[in-house]
Design an enzyme around this catalytic site. Structure first.
Site, short mmCIF file in Angstrom:
data_model
loop_
_atom_site.label_atom_id
_atom_site.label_comp_id
_atom_site.label_asym_id
_atom_site.label_seq_id
_atom_site.Cartn_x
_atom_site.Cartn_y
_atom_site.Cartn_z
CB CYS A 56 74.36 -3.47 -10.94
SG CYS A 56 75.73 -2.66 -10.06
CB ALA A 57 73.86 -7.41 -15.55
N PRO A 117 67.76 -7.55 -13.98
CG PRO A 117 65.49 -7.32 -14.51
CD PRO A 117 66.62 -6.62 -13.83
N GLY A 118 68.37 -8.00 -16.72
CA GLY A 118 68.91 -8.23 -18.04
C GLY A 118 68.39 -7.35 -19.15
N GLY A 119 67.48 -6.43 -18.87
CA GLY A 119 66.96 -5.57 -19.93
C GLY A 119 68.03 -4.70 -20.55
CE LYS A 120 68.98 0.50 -17.00
NZ LYS A 120 67.79 -0.10 -16.36
CD GLU A 129 72.70 -8.83 -9.62
OE1 GLU A 129 72.82 -8.67 -8.39
OE2 GLU A 129 72.45 -7.89 -10.41
CG ASP A 144 70.49 0.21 -13.72
OD1 ASP A 144 70.16 1.39 -13.50
OD2 ASP A 144 69.68 -0.73 -13.75
CB CYS A 174 65.09 3.49 -10.78
SG CYS A 174 65.30 2.18 -9.57
#
Length: 440
Positions: free
Chosen positions: A104-105, A107-110, A127, A172, A225
């Site tokens: 579940c990528a 917006p891309g930070g991880k 995504e 995530d 989160c």
């Protein structure tokens, strides 16, 4: 906030409940994760970076109000990310050549963190939501990541392709967003117990599909989160009851900045970790699990060689424009792509990007793609390297032509040695190839 939510938090936190309430009135600090794939010397950001995020040597707190407006952000040298969101990717030891799925990528930070941790590996960044996928693809292009494939598939479709395959899978998961309430008033208004239960069902399905895609001894990192035990510990307990997974300890560096998981579903859940706004960052939950069985099944490679005419056109332009070709050239779903030399096998998937798009053939010549410049711009023979305050940068970002004494042909504009975008020079005139959608 709804009384039902506050009551559940008081039950979870006990004596720390007042600390949580007090933290909601404090302004959260911004932080950035450095893009170690690109960044050669962090001193270039010395006026920007404040103290280091204590559990990660590549992340820093910042005081800048609008970090996205900096030229260094445009160059992809960092990603704005709150500290607790950095924890899941750091929770396990990841090998440099790992095969990784970020399920579940967006917006891309991880995804950036995973790519930096596994520079010789391959990252599938998935995504399913179309709008969120656009943000993911845009960030991966900006960050100049060479080893990432972006897909838009359900977990069920992905598990039909990959069985017992990945070294690491990060889930995530979408959640009820309880950990974002301090900075996201909309999340407060959308919260309900029904939403919590709905999210828990989705999370359990995602984790079970992910488990089937892990190889033996592979690692599943689950994160949310949110704080509800239904979306956190209960999900992990349910997945362990259904799949050959066991909880293992996460990295010790994170222990000081997190609390033990709740033990209402078993003592082993204590190994999972919870982060609250009064500790560092916002709200985060994560668990690290290891698969106990499963034989890896090979995938059918879908990379194709170029035909003779395509190969002649592409190689001729590459040899003219670059001083070295540090990648393999393949076609994937008709796109001409640059594949890192240590990576060869990619199955047929619903992709939006596969590694790095070199460009498109039009009228028997190759038109290079912006992503190619971002990833391989330093290999171009023809370059213009500007200082960060040069007024020509704004002209270029606005899409203007520039007068500059440079050799004819394809070239790349760099700022402080970092690729910004393409140009094509003719008779000391620079034709601007910075994408129209990115211009200021």
């Amino acid at each position: 906030m709804q009384e039902e939510f506050l009551n559940s938090m008081e039950e979870i936190l006990g004596d720390d409940f007042q600390k949580y309430l007090d933290s909601l009135n404090k302004i959260p600090r911004k932080a950035v994760h450095l893009n170690t794939t690109l960044l050669k010397d962090k001193n270039i950001l010395s006026s920007f970076l404040k103290e280091q995020v204590p559990f990660d040597s590549t992340s820093y707190f910042i005081d800048e109000e609008k970090p996205g407006l900096s030229i260094f952000h445009t160059l992809g040298l960092y990603y704005v990310q709150e500290p607790s969101a950095m924890m899941p990717a750091l929770a396990a030891n990841i090998k440099k050549d790992a095969k990784i799925l970020d399920l579940c990528a967006s917006p891309g930070g991880k995804t950036l963190q995973l790519s930096n941790l596994a520079p010789d590996g391959i990252i599938y960044a998935n995504e399913i939501n179309g709008n969120r996928l656009k943000n993911l693809v845009s960030n991966i292009e900006r960050l100049g990541l060479k080893n990432v494939i972006t897909t838009q598939m359900s977990s069920k479709d992905l598990k039909n392709v990959f069985q017992n395959y990945f070294d690491v899978i990060l889930v995530d998961a979408p959640c009820s967003l309880e950990g974002t309430f301090r900075k996201n008033p909309l999340a407060i208004s959308l919260w309900s117990k029904e939403k919590v239960r709905e999210m828990a069902l989705i999370q359990k399905a995602l984790c079970k599909d992910a488990a089937s895609m892990l190889k033996k001894n592979g690692i599943l990192i689950y994160s949310t989160c949110t704080f509800s035990k239904e979306e956190d510990e209960e999900v992990i307990k349910d997945v362990m009851n259904s799949c050959p997974l066991k909880i293992i300890d996460g990295n010790n560096s994170l222990l000081r900045y997190t609390k033990d998981g709740l033990t209402c579903y078993g003592e082993d859940l204590k190994k999972t970790r919870r982060c609250y706004p009064y500790l560092i960052g916002e709200g985060q939950y994560f668990a690290v699990l290891q698969k106990q069985e499963g034989d890896e099944k090979p995938i059918k490679n879908a990379l194709e060689p170029l035909n003779k005419q395509e190969e002649e056109i592409v190689k001729k332009e590459l040899e003219t424009s670059l001083w070295e070709i540090p990648f393999h050239i393949y076609k994937y779903h008709s796109q001409i792509i640059a594949v890192p030399k240590n990576l060869k096998d990619v199955p047929s998937l619903k992709t939006h990007t596969c590694f790095v798009k070199i460009g498109d053939i039009r009228k028997n010549r190759i038109i290079f793609h912006h992503q190619f410049a971002r990833c391989y711009g330093t290999y171009f023979k023809n370059k213009i390297n500007l200082k960060q305050n040069d007024p020509l940068i704004n002209q270029y970002l606005k899409g203007h032509e520039i007068s500059y004494d440079v050799a004819n042909g394809w070239g790349v504009l760099l700022v402080e040695g970092y690729p910004l975008g393409l140009y094509k020079a003719s008779n000391k005139r620079i034709k601007n190839h910075f994408p129209k959608g990115l211009r200021i």
